[in-house]
Design a protein around this motif. Structure first.
Motif, PDB file in Angstrom:
ATOM      1  N   ASN A  25       0.811  -1.221   0.000  1.00 20.89           N
ATOM      2  CA  ASN A  25       0.000   0.000   0.000  1.00 20.89           C
ATOM      3  C   ASN A  25       0.840   1.265   0.000  1.00 20.89           C
ATOM      4  N   SER A  26       2.090   1.139   0.471  1.00 22.19           N
ATOM      5  CA  SER A  26       3.002   2.295   0.477  1.00 22.19           C
ATOM      6  C   SER A  26       3.876   2.338  -0.766  1.00 22.19           C
ATOM      7  N   HIS A  27       3.549   1.473  -1.748  1.00 20.38           N
ATOM      8  CA  HIS A  27       4.271   1.389  -3.022  1.00 20.38           C
ATOM      9  C   HIS A  27       5.721   0.919  -2.847  1.00 20.38           C
ATOM     10  N   ASN A  28       5.978   0.162  -1.771  1.00 17.24           N
ATOM     11  CA  ASN A  28       7.293  -0.446  -1.583  1.00 17.24           C
ATOM     12  C   ASN A  28       7.330  -1.775  -2.322  1.00 17.24           C
ATOM     13  N   GLU A  29       8.434  -2.025  -3.050  1.00 16.55           N
ATOM     14  CA  GLU A  29       8.557  -3.271  -3.798  1.00 16.55           C
ATOM     15  C   GLU A  29       8.817  -4.446  -2.863  1.00 16.55           C
ATOM     16  N   LYS A  30       8.157  -5.557  -3.151  1.00 14.97           N
ATOM     17  CA  LYS A  30       8.336  -6.776  -2.371  1.00 14.97           C
ATOM     18  C   LYS A  30       8.368  -7.975  -3.317  1.00 14.97           C
ATOM     19  N   ILE A  31       8.880  -9.077  -2.813  1.00 17.04           N
ATOM     20  CA  ILE A  31       8.873 -10.328  -3.573  1.00 17.04           C
ATOM     21  C   ILE A  31       7.803 -11.232  -2.978  1.00 17.04           C
ATOM     22  N   GLU A  32       6.982 -11.783  -3.845  1.00 18.14           N
ATOM     23  CA  GLU A  32       5.928 -12.690  -3.409  1.00 18.14           C
ATOM     24  C   GLU A  32       6.225 -14.092  -3.953  1.00 18.14           C
ATOM     25  N   ILE A  33       6.309 -15.055  -3.058  1.00 14.25           N
ATOM     26  CA  ILE A  33       6.529 -16.455  -3.424  1.00 14.25           C
ATOM     27  C   ILE A  33       5.299 -17.248  -3.009  1.00 14.25           C
ATOM     28  N   ARG A  34       4.720 -17.970  -3.963  1.00 17.23           N
ATOM     29  CA  ARG A  34       3.528 -18.775  -3.667  1.00 17.23           C
ATOM     30  C   ARG A  34       3.799 -20.250  -3.952  1.00 17.23           C
ATOM     31  N   VAL A  35       3.348 -21.097  -3.026  1.00 14.15           N
ATOM     32  CA  VAL A  35       3.416 -22.555  -3.209  1.00 14.15           C
ATOM     33  C   VAL A  35       1.993 -23.079  -3.048  1.00 14.15           C
ATOM     34  N   ARG A  36       1.423 -23.564  -4.155  1.00 12.40           N
ATOM     35  CA  ARG A  36       0.020 -23.983  -4.166  1.00 12.40           C
ATOM     36  C   ARG A  36      -0.086 -25.452  -4.559  1.00 12.40           C
ATOM     37  N   ASP A  37      -0.934 -26.175  -3.856  1.00  7.92           N
ATOM     38  CA  ASP A  37      -1.176 -27.584  -4.213  1.00  7.92           C
ATOM     39  C   ASP A  37      -2.680 -27.812  -4.320  1.00  7.92           C
ATOM     40  N   ASN A  38      -3.059 -28.838  -5.061  1.00  6.79           N
ATOM     41  CA  ASN A  38      -4.471 -29.200  -5.200  1.00  6.79           C
ATOM     42  C   ASN A  38      -4.785 -30.423  -4.347  1.00  6.79           C
ATOM     43  N   GLY A  39      -4.237 -30.405  -3.123  1.00 14.24           N
ATOM     44  CA  GLY A  39      -4.374 -31.554  -2.239  1.00 14.24           C
ATOM     45  C   GLY A  39      -5.579 -31.497  -1.320  1.00 14.24           C
ATOM     46  N   MET A  40      -5.368 -31.905  -0.069  1.00  8.61           N
ATOM     47  CA  MET A  40      -6.447 -32.120   0.883  1.00  8.61           C
ATOM     48  C   MET A  40      -7.108 -30.831   1.361  1.00  8.61           C
ATOM     49  N   GLY A  41      -6.365 -29.725   1.365  1.00  8.82           N
ATOM     50  CA  GLY A  41      -6.890 -28.516   1.975  1.00  8.82           C
ATOM     51  C   GLY A  41      -6.777 -28.599   3.497  1.00  8.82           C
ATOM     52  N   ILE A  42      -7.044 -27.468   4.165  1.00  3.26           N
ATOM     53  CA  ILE A  42      -6.886 -27.402   5.621  1.00  3.26           C
ATOM     54  C   ILE A  42      -8.155 -26.823   6.230  1.00  3.26           C
ATOM     55  N   SER A  43      -8.659 -27.466   7.265  1.00  3.69           N
ATOM     56  CA  SER A  43      -9.853 -26.961   7.946  1.00  3.69           C
ATOM     57  C   SER A  43      -9.501 -25.695   8.719  1.00  3.69           C
ATOM     58  N   GLN A  44     -10.525 -24.872   9.015  1.00  2.23           N
ATOM     59  CA  GLN A  44     -10.302 -23.623   9.741  1.00  2.23           C
ATOM     60  C   GLN A  44      -9.753 -23.890  11.132  1.00  2.23           C
ATOM     61  N   GLN A  45     -10.199 -24.968  11.746  1.00  3.30           N
ATOM     62  CA  GLN A  45      -9.720 -25.322  13.084  1.00  3.30           C
ATOM     63  C   GLN A  45      -8.219 -25.574  13.074  1.00  3.30           C
ATOM     64  N   VAL A  46      -7.751 -26.255  12.023  1.00  2.37           N
ATOM     65  CA  VAL A  46      -6.321 -26.536  11.907  1.00  2.37           C
ATOM     66  C   VAL A  46      -5.565 -25.286  11.472  1.00  2.37           C
ATOM     67  N   MET A  47      -6.185 -24.481  10.596  1.00  8.14           N
ATOM     68  CA  MET A  47      -5.533 -23.267  10.102  1.00  8.14           C
ATOM     69  C   MET A  47      -5.127 -22.338  11.245  1.00  8.14           C
ATOM     70  N   ASP A  48      -5.948 -22.320  12.305  1.00  8.75           N
ATOM     71  CA  ASP A  48      -5.669 -21.437  13.442  1.00  8.75           C
ATOM     72  C   ASP A  48      -4.434 -21.877  14.218  1.00  8.75           C
TER      73      ASP A  48
END
Length: 373
Positions: free
Chosen positions: A293-316
């Protein structure tokens, strides 16, 4: 006259008697009152004495109880101190176990990877020996024809090409060994100019081949969407490569584990994915430059899988130390918590996850860009 005298004396005697009786009554009352006062004071003294004795006994009982309770508290304190010492030792052991597990997976991937360039080196070396033997036979012949000379030249050209390939794969093996040594060394917290794409792709492949080395039936599709500007000399940024590599290796291992588990469950149920298509385990790596939002450059790295997913209870709980959803013996629960600390504390970055149960999980790392001076 005589009768008057007698009456007067009688009255005096009666008055004196009355006075004596009155004084006697008063004296008796006074003595009784004094006795009551003396008895009252005696009773008070006895009550006070009994109270003092009771207080003394109560103080002794309280002192004994305080002494016993103090001894119990000291014992509990020592027990707690011993428990804390044991807990710290256990934590250190688990952290070391996590690091060794990470190193073991990396080593397995390296061992698998290093076989490829070594096989090339060995194969081309054998071919060169055969070519040199063949060339020797041509040279031993007298009166070489133009065809013979051409054959020898062809052999020389082939040997030259093979030597170039041997040099290439030898350097490749050397780079892999250097990467292994970098990962195994303790981090000194020093940042250096790093090609984010190169290190991410390297650990992506090492994670895949490490799992393949342990389970030959393992298979998954590896996809990439890398920002090419990060691979230019000007695109290098200051990070701790061995630490970022450890983070990425952990995320890749988790992603491959998730798609493998989903594939196993679908095969057991003889079913397809939610779209009704045959399931294809897939892990996607992407990198790109972004601005906050402050127009500072950053690097974004994403690792995505089409696996099981994570429940909200576990995500916390996923970034909480020692929390794991893997079966006993397959995870320490420290991989993500250590990765989170490396990103947030070691690099002042951010790490979060997005997911949908049964469909996907995506971990997103955002690092501030520090260009080399």
């Amino acid at each position: 006259m005589y009768l008057l005298q007698i009456n007067t004396e009688g009255r005096v005697i009666i008055g004196i008697s009355a006075m004596v009786l009155l004084f006697t009554s008063f004296l008796i009352s006074f003595i009784s009152s004094q006795r009551k006062k003396m008895q009252y004071h005696k009773d008070i003294q006895e009550a006070y004495s009994r109270e003092q004795q009771a207080l003394t006994l109560q103080n002794e009982l309280l002192e004994n109880r305080v002494g016993e309770r103090t001894a119990e508290l000291i014992e509990q304190k020592e027990a707690l101190e011993n428990s804390i010492i044991n807990l710290r030792a256990t934590q250190l052991q688990l952290i070391q176990k996590e690091k060794m597990a990470s190193l073991g997976e990396l080593t397995a991937g390296i061992a698998h990877e290093i076989q490829n360039p070594l096989n090339f080196v060995n194969n081309f070396s054998e071919v060169n020996n055969e070519l040199l033997h063949e060339m020797t036979e041509y040279l031993n012949k007298e009166n070489l024809t133009a065809t013979g000379k051409e054959n020898i030249q062809n052999i020389v050209d082939m040997i030259t090409e093979n030597l170039i390939k041997i040099t290439h794969h030898g350097k490749r093996a050397d780079d892999i060994v250097k990467g292994m040594l970098l990962h195994s060394r303790s981090s000194k917290g020093e940042k250096e100019p790093t090609d984010i794409n190169a290190i991410a792709w390297e650990y992506f492949r090492l994670s895949y081949h490490g799992l393949r080395a342990k389970d030959k039936s393992f298979n998954a599709t590896m996809k990439t969407d890398l920002d090419e500007s990060l691979s230019t000399p000007e695109g290098k940024v200051n990070v701790m490569p061995q630490e970022i590599g450890r983070v990425l290796l952990n995320l890749f291992n988790n992603a491959f584990y998730s798609v493998t588990e989903k594939n196993r469950l679908l095969l057991e149920d003889n079913s397809h994915d939610i779209l009704g298509k045959p399931y294809q385990p897939t892990v996607l790596l992407s990198t790109k430059k972004v601005k906050d939002n402050s127009h500072n450059e950053k690097i974004e790295i994403r690792v995505r899988d089409n696996g099981m997913g994570i429940s909200q209870q576990v995500m916390d709980k996923i970034f909480i130390p020692f929390f794991t959803t893997k079966p006993s013996g397959q995870g320490t629960g420290l991989g993500l918590s250590l990765s989170y600390d490396i990103v947030t504390k070691g690099h002042q970055g951010e790490m979060k996850a997005e997911t949908k149960v049964g469909e996907f999980t995506e971990f997103i790392i955002t690092l501030p860009i520090e260009y080399p001076h």
